[in-house]
Each structure stands twice: as C-alpha cells, then as structure tokens.
Design an enzyme around this catalytic site. Sequence first.
Site, PDB file in Angstrom:
ATOM      1  NE  ARG A  15      -3.919   1.838   2.567  1.00 28.14           N
ATOM      2  CZ  ARG A  15      -3.803   2.910   3.363  1.00 28.14           C
ATOM      3  NH1 ARG A  15      -2.727   3.073   4.100  1.00 28.14           N
ATOM      4  NH2 ARG A  15      -4.776   3.800   3.425  1.00 28.14           N
ATOM      5  CB  SER A  64     -11.739  -1.035   1.575  1.00 28.79           C
ATOM      6  OG  SER A  64     -10.368  -1.260   1.440  1.00 28.79           O
ATOM      7  CE  LYS A 105      -8.735   4.253   4.241  1.00 23.45           C
ATOM      8  NZ  LYS A 105      -9.396   3.064   3.712  1.00 23.45           N
TER       9      LYS A 105
HETATM   10  N1  TZP Z   1      -8.217   0.548   5.965  1.00 28.98           N
HETATM   11  C1  TZP Z   1      -9.078   0.658   6.974  1.00 28.98           C
HETATM   12  S1  TZP Z   1      -8.282   0.980   8.432  1.00 28.98           S
HETATM   13  C2  TZP Z   1      -6.766   0.937   7.670  1.00 28.98           C
HETATM   14  C3  TZP Z   1      -6.926   0.703   6.325  1.00 28.98           C
HETATM   15  C4  TZP Z   1      -5.843   0.617   5.341  1.00 28.98           C
HETATM   16  C5  TZP Z   1      -5.485   1.161   8.385  1.00 28.98           C
HETATM   17  C6  TZP Z   1      -5.236   0.122   9.441  1.00 28.98           C
HETATM   18  O1  TZP Z   1      -3.989   0.350  10.016  1.00 28.98           O
HETATM   19  P1  TZP Z   1      -3.626  -0.142  11.474  1.00 28.98           P
HETATM   20  O2  TZP Z   1      -2.269   0.481  11.740  1.00 28.98           O
HETATM   21  O3  TZP Z   1      -3.532  -1.643  11.442  1.00 28.98           O
HETATM   22  O4  TZP Z   1      -4.664   0.372  12.408  1.00 28.98           O
END
Ligand code: TZP
Length: 224
Positions: free
Chosen positions: A41, A110, A139
């Site tokens: 990503r 997603s 995010k």
């Molecule tokens: N999509 C929804 S939450 C997220 C993504 C890419 C980020 C999740 O990151 P983390 O650090 O595991 O909380």
Amino acid sequence: MDPIDFSLYLVTDRALLPVGKTHLETLEQAIIGGVTVVQIREKTADTAEFLRVAQESKALCDRYNLPLIINDRIDISLAVGARGVHLGQTDMPIDIARQLMPTGTIIGISCNTLDEVRRAKEAKADYVGLGAVWSTQTKKLTSPPIGVRGLGAMLDVLSGSNIKAVAIGGIKSTNLAHLMHGSMSQLEECLDGVAVVSDIVAAPDPMKAAQRLKSIFRASRIVA
Ligand code: TZP
Ligand code: MG
C-alpha cells in the site's frame, strides 16, 4: 493456484517504519514471523517508486512462496505479476477490474458499510476488508469505526457466500483476542483473517509482532 491463507494479512506502510529500518528487512521479518499474505500500500509514491517497491517486494514474497497483493493499482499488479489487487470504493469497479486482471488473480475491496458489503457480494469480490474496526492513526477514516458489533453484522451479510473476509483497523496483539472472542459468535466462524499495518510495521521487532498476532488468531480458531 493455491488458495490464499488470509489469517495474518500484512498491509505495508513505509511511512510508519521506525527510523533506520528498511521496508524489505521489515517485510522479511514479518514474513518469518508468520504473515500469510502481503499487500503493498503506497499512498504517496509516484508510479516509478511504487513499481520499484512492488517489484522488490514481489521478489521477496516469491522466495517465501507468499502471495502479494497491490493496493489500488491494477497496472502495477499486472506489471509485477502479483496475485491480486485491493480496491477501494472509489477505485475501478470490480467487474471492470475482473476484465483487466488475468485468470487466477484475486480482487479484494474495502467495505465500511453494510451496503458496501452487499455490493461487494453482488459483484463477486474474492475477499473483503471490513473496517475500520477501531480507530487508527494509519488512515484518515471517512466514517466512524464499525466496532466488533458492526463487523459481526457485515459478516452476517456474507454468510452463504464464499467471499473471504478480513477485519482491519486498529487491530493489535493487545486487542485481537477481544475481537476474536467478540460478543458476536459469528466472528469466529466467518472471519478468515485480520489485516494489520502499524502493529507489525512500526513494531521494534516485526517478527515477534507477527508471531504474537498469529498465535492469538490461531488459538481463537482452535477454540472455535
Ligand atoms: N483501511 C481501513 S483501516 C486501515 C486501512 C488501510 C489502516 C489500518 O492500520 P492499522 O495500523 O492496522 O490500524
Ligand atoms: Mg484504494
């Protein structure tokens, strides 16, 4: 092609690497620790840089016989011969992506709402990323976290389909057991895995971090 084991799905984010750590060494440590599938990503890289990171990651994943999925970019997925692509709600629609992606590759999407899950089911996604379960620094969220109950409701929508489901967002070794033994019993039956970014990528020891998550996930499956 072997079916994908989604149990510990690493989503990378080079911005979260501790100072002095490289993407490839962190990725390798995470793989050794037990990650079962990897998504690259890249939210700020230009095409050339994304391509380079994807190529290098693909070579590493190949050495460990691990599937690699590319976030957002079908062209980069095709260019590196990745196992699949992960789309967001505003990316290429699944039916068009399916036309572009080779046979045997997979498409994930997603989903933040029940409607998005229903549409992903209709569009025959191979897997869905459900979340964010909890708040996350990784995010910027456009809708509130769904929580364990919200996740359970989404899994309900998927029952009877063979779409795989992973939870994402704020998942850490310190709260994974809570997620897995969550109030909704269907979590243990239908969740195929957990997707994790910061708890692995930003960890001082990504191998141990992956090992911890994997053993908690496994233990909850055995009990289920
Ligand atoms: N999509 C929804 S939450 C997220 C993504 C890419 C980020 C999740 O990151 P983390 O650090 O595991 O909380
Ligand atoms: Mg996207």
